[in-house]
Scaffold this motif. Structure first.
Motif, PDB file in Angstrom:
ATOM      1  N   VAL A 127       2.665 -12.044   4.079  1.00 61.67           N
ATOM      2  CA  VAL A 127       3.584 -12.372   2.991  1.00 61.67           C
ATOM      3  C   VAL A 127       3.101 -11.689   1.710  1.00 61.67           C
ATOM      4  O   VAL A 127       2.011 -11.991   1.214  1.00 61.67           O
ATOM      5  N   GLU A 128       3.904 -10.745   1.219  1.00 61.88           N
ATOM      6  CA  GLU A 128       3.535  -9.966   0.030  1.00 61.88           C
ATOM      7  C   GLU A 128       4.182 -10.574  -1.205  1.00 61.88           C
ATOM      8  O   GLU A 128       5.362 -10.922  -1.184  1.00 61.88           O
ATOM      9  N   TYR A 129       3.459 -10.721  -2.283  1.00 56.97           N
ATOM     10  CA  TYR A 129       4.026 -11.259  -3.528  1.00 56.97           C
ATOM     11  C   TYR A 129       4.165 -10.138  -4.564  1.00 56.97           C
ATOM     12  O   TYR A 129       3.556  -9.080  -4.448  1.00 56.97           O
ATOM     13  N   VAL A 156      -1.954  -8.503  -0.399  1.00 54.37           N
ATOM     14  CA  VAL A 156      -2.199  -8.203  -1.813  1.00 54.37           C
ATOM     15  C   VAL A 156      -1.840  -6.748  -2.096  1.00 54.37           C
ATOM     16  O   VAL A 156      -2.520  -5.841  -1.622  1.00 54.37           O
ATOM     17  N   ASP A 157      -0.737  -6.533  -2.828  1.00 52.15           N
ATOM     18  CA  ASP A 157      -0.408  -5.180  -3.283  1.00 52.15           C
ATOM     19  C   ASP A 157      -1.021  -5.065  -4.673  1.00 52.15           C
ATOM     20  O   ASP A 157      -0.673  -5.827  -5.574  1.00 52.15           O
ATOM     21  N   THR A 158      -1.950  -4.125  -4.846  1.00 55.00           N
ATOM     22  CA  THR A 158      -2.703  -4.053  -6.106  1.00 55.00           C
ATOM     23  C   THR A 158      -1.802  -3.840  -7.311  1.00 55.00           C
ATOM     24  O   THR A 158      -2.155  -4.225  -8.425  1.00 55.00           O
ATOM     25  N   GLY A 159      -0.591  -3.285  -7.078  1.00 52.26           N
ATOM     26  CA  GLY A 159       0.330  -3.031  -8.186  1.00 52.26           C
ATOM     27  C   GLY A 159       1.157  -4.249  -8.571  1.00 52.26           C
ATOM     28  O   GLY A 159       1.957  -4.196  -9.508  1.00 52.26           O
ATOM     29  N   HIS A 160       1.002  -5.320  -7.850  1.00 54.57           N
ATOM     30  CA  HIS A 160       1.853  -6.516  -8.047  1.00 54.57           C
ATOM     31  C   HIS A 160       1.124  -7.609  -8.814  1.00 54.57           C
ATOM     32  O   HIS A 160       1.063  -8.769  -8.372  1.00 54.57           O
ATOM     33  N   HIS A 161       0.549  -7.251  -9.937  1.00 56.09           N
ATOM     34  CA  HIS A 161      -0.177  -8.221 -10.762  1.00 56.09           C
ATOM     35  C   HIS A 161       0.111  -7.960 -12.227  1.00 56.09           C
ATOM     36  O   HIS A 161       0.379  -6.824 -12.617  1.00 56.09           O
ATOM     37  N   PHE A 174      -3.989  -5.498   2.426  1.00 58.22           N
ATOM     38  CA  PHE A 174      -3.766  -4.886   1.113  1.00 58.22           C
ATOM     39  C   PHE A 174      -2.757  -3.755   1.182  1.00 58.22           C
ATOM     40  O   PHE A 174      -2.697  -3.035   2.196  1.00 58.22           O
ATOM     41  N   HIS A 175      -2.007  -3.595   0.115  1.00 58.97           N
ATOM     42  CA  HIS A 175      -1.279  -2.369  -0.184  1.00 58.97           C
ATOM     43  C   HIS A 175      -1.986  -1.768  -1.381  1.00 58.97           C
ATOM     44  O   HIS A 175      -1.946  -2.340  -2.472  1.00 58.97           O
ATOM     45  N   PHE A 176      -2.686  -0.672  -1.161  1.00 63.26           N
ATOM     46  CA  PHE A 176      -3.422  -0.033  -2.251  1.00 63.26           C
ATOM     47  C   PHE A 176      -2.565   1.034  -2.926  1.00 63.26           C
ATOM     48  O   PHE A 176      -1.818   1.774  -2.270  1.00 63.26           O
ATOM     49  N   ILE A 191      -1.998   1.797   2.495  1.00 64.62           N
ATOM     50  CA  ILE A 191      -1.598   2.476   1.269  1.00 64.62           C
ATOM     51  C   ILE A 191      -0.104   2.206   1.071  1.00 64.62           C
ATOM     52  O   ILE A 191       0.650   2.201   2.040  1.00 64.62           O
ATOM     53  N   ASP A 192       0.306   1.938  -0.159  1.00 60.40           N
ATOM     54  CA  ASP A 192       1.734   1.792  -0.451  1.00 60.40           C
ATOM     55  C   ASP A 192       2.009   2.488  -1.779  1.00 60.40           C
ATOM     56  O   ASP A 192       1.721   1.931  -2.840  1.00 60.40           O
ATOM     57  N   GLN A 193       2.434   3.725  -1.707  1.00 62.10           N
ATOM     58  CA  GLN A 193       2.622   4.550  -2.899  1.00 62.10           C
ATOM     59  C   GLN A 193       3.942   5.305  -2.796  1.00 62.10           C
ATOM     60  O   GLN A 193       4.487   5.476  -1.699  1.00 62.10           O
TER      61      GLN A 193
HETATM   62 MN    MN Z   1       3.705  -3.067  -1.286  1.00 61.29          MN
END
Ligand code: MN
Ligand code: LRH
Length: 396
Positions: free
Chosen positions: A185-187, A220-225, A247-249, A292-294
């Protein structure tokens, strides 16, 4: 064994253990709401995405799996599975996490799993269950869910009622999982919704994962904070509660910019990797998927992907070489400067000679980035894929 030999042994072990999954959409033409700059070499077929992924893995030795987005990569759903399996064999790349698409259909204007219409929620759950079936057919473990659901104006939706619908939908989705599968579950705090997002932070995602069932975890997607959030502290909490799934980095300067990992704040990734390695050393049971999610809107797609994997390997090795025993003693005695110098010192350590030695020893190019820039693969696919044009509207 000499200290140098021992250092190399530890470095080789860490690099052998490091695997990161690459996103099929990282090879496609992507853009922002202000447009998309088309690259002739971009991949638009699933075969081209497997071909590009195979080239990245051939050069880095660290990316054996490819994340797939259902509607982008398997538009005919289960009917595309055999084709994907033959591509897996041809390119020796396995399908990784399966990502449902609950954000592009017109009927999801007011949400998918949280839509006030029970009929639309039902269809969204069907897509979730279908995504689980596709994952089963491909032998993929993780179904990685991101929901854009939310609202743009106060008072326009009942946020608490939507939580109830979400819990039901995730329980139904979880019930379809095979025994080895996981629901991640991605937030995300905002975008595309700009007043409330139904799964906006780690606490909400953790609650929903727990309610969904025992095979659900948080991604945890690092861009989602929010800017000021301490991401590695969130990671520490998710490790402590046994709810960290993956993670999605990527990197960002402002919001969910989806820039290349380590391009803005490499120390951030180092601090996250440290929390993972610390938990491993404490024998905390961990099963964390690195992905990776870029979106490579301006950089060459292959170059950006190889650059990202190399940066991730370098940051992983820096974190792996932190002397956590010494650090723990300094933390215990509250020697702040001593602890910081050990911790940050590892980040500043140049580990590139160790990585070159590992690549040499593993028969990999010593400089994968130089290899992809000079080995002719990009020139070849540019010719093969040129003159096809690409839709400048949708995301990927
Ligand atoms: Mn993502
Ligand atoms: C949403 C997100 C999600 C993917 C998409 C491509 O911002 O991070 O993980 O589905 O990017």
């Amino acid at each position: 064994m000499s200290a140098e030999k021992d250092l190399q042994r530890r470095a080789f072990e860490a690099l052998d253990a490091f695997r990161i999954e690459i996103p099929s959409w990282g090879f496609a033409n992507t853009g922002t709401r202000f447009g998309k700059f088309v690259q002739a070499a971009a991949a638009s077929t699933i075969e081209e995405k497997f071909s590009d992924a195979s080239e990245v893995h051939r050069l880095t030795g660290a990316t054996p799996t490819l994340a797939l987005h259902v509607l982008w990569d398997l538009p005919h759903s289960l009917d595309d599975v055999e084709k994907v399996k033959s591509l897996e064999r041809e390119y020796e790349i396995r399908s990784g996490s399966i990502n449902p698409n609950l954000f592009q259909d017109q009927e999801y204007k007011f949400g998918s799993l949280c839509n006030p219409s029970a009929e639309i929620r039902g269809r969204a759950v069907e897509h979730m269950v279908e995504s689980v079936r596709i994952a089963k057919a491909l032998g993929s473990r993780d179904i990685s869910l991101w929901l854009p659901d939310g609202s743009n104006y106060p008072g326009t939706q009942n946020m608490r009622r939507r939580i109830g619908w979400l819990e039901e939908a995730l329980q139904e989705s979880h019930a379809a999982l095979g025994p080895e599968q996981r629901l991640l579950v991605e937030y995300k705090p905002f975008e595309p919704a700009f007043y409330h997002t139904d799964i906006a932070d780690w606490g909400m995602a953790m609650h929903l994962a727990k309610v969904a069932g025992p095979q659900a975890r948080v991604l945890v997607d690092t861009g989602h904070h929010y800017q000021a959030q301490n991401i590695e502290q969130v990671v520490a909490w998710l490790i402590h509660t046994g709810m960290l799934g993956g993670f999605h980095f990527n990197d960002r300067r402002y919001a969910d910019d989806d820039l290349t990992l380590g391009s803005i704040d490499p120390y951030q990734v180092f601090r996250i990797f440290h929390e993972i390695l610390l938990a491993e050393e404490d024998a905390v049971p961990l099963d964390v998927a690195f992905m990776i999610d870029q979106s490579h809107n301006l950089k060459g797609k292959l170059e950006a992907m190889v650059q990202t994997v190399c940066a991730a390997q370098e940051l992983w090795l820096k974190a792996a070489l932190v002397d956590r025993e010494v650090l723990s003693a300094l933390q215990g005695s509250c020697d702040l400067v001593g602890a910081e110098e050990v911790f940050r010192g590892a980040f500043w350590k140049d580990v590139r000679p160790l990585i070159v030695a590992w690549r040499l020893d593993r028969g990999l190019p010593t400089d994968p980035l130089d290899a992809i820039r000079t080995n002719g693969y990009v020139d070849r696919i540019t010719k093969e894929r040129a003159g096809r044009g690409s839709s400048v509207s949708s995301y990927a």
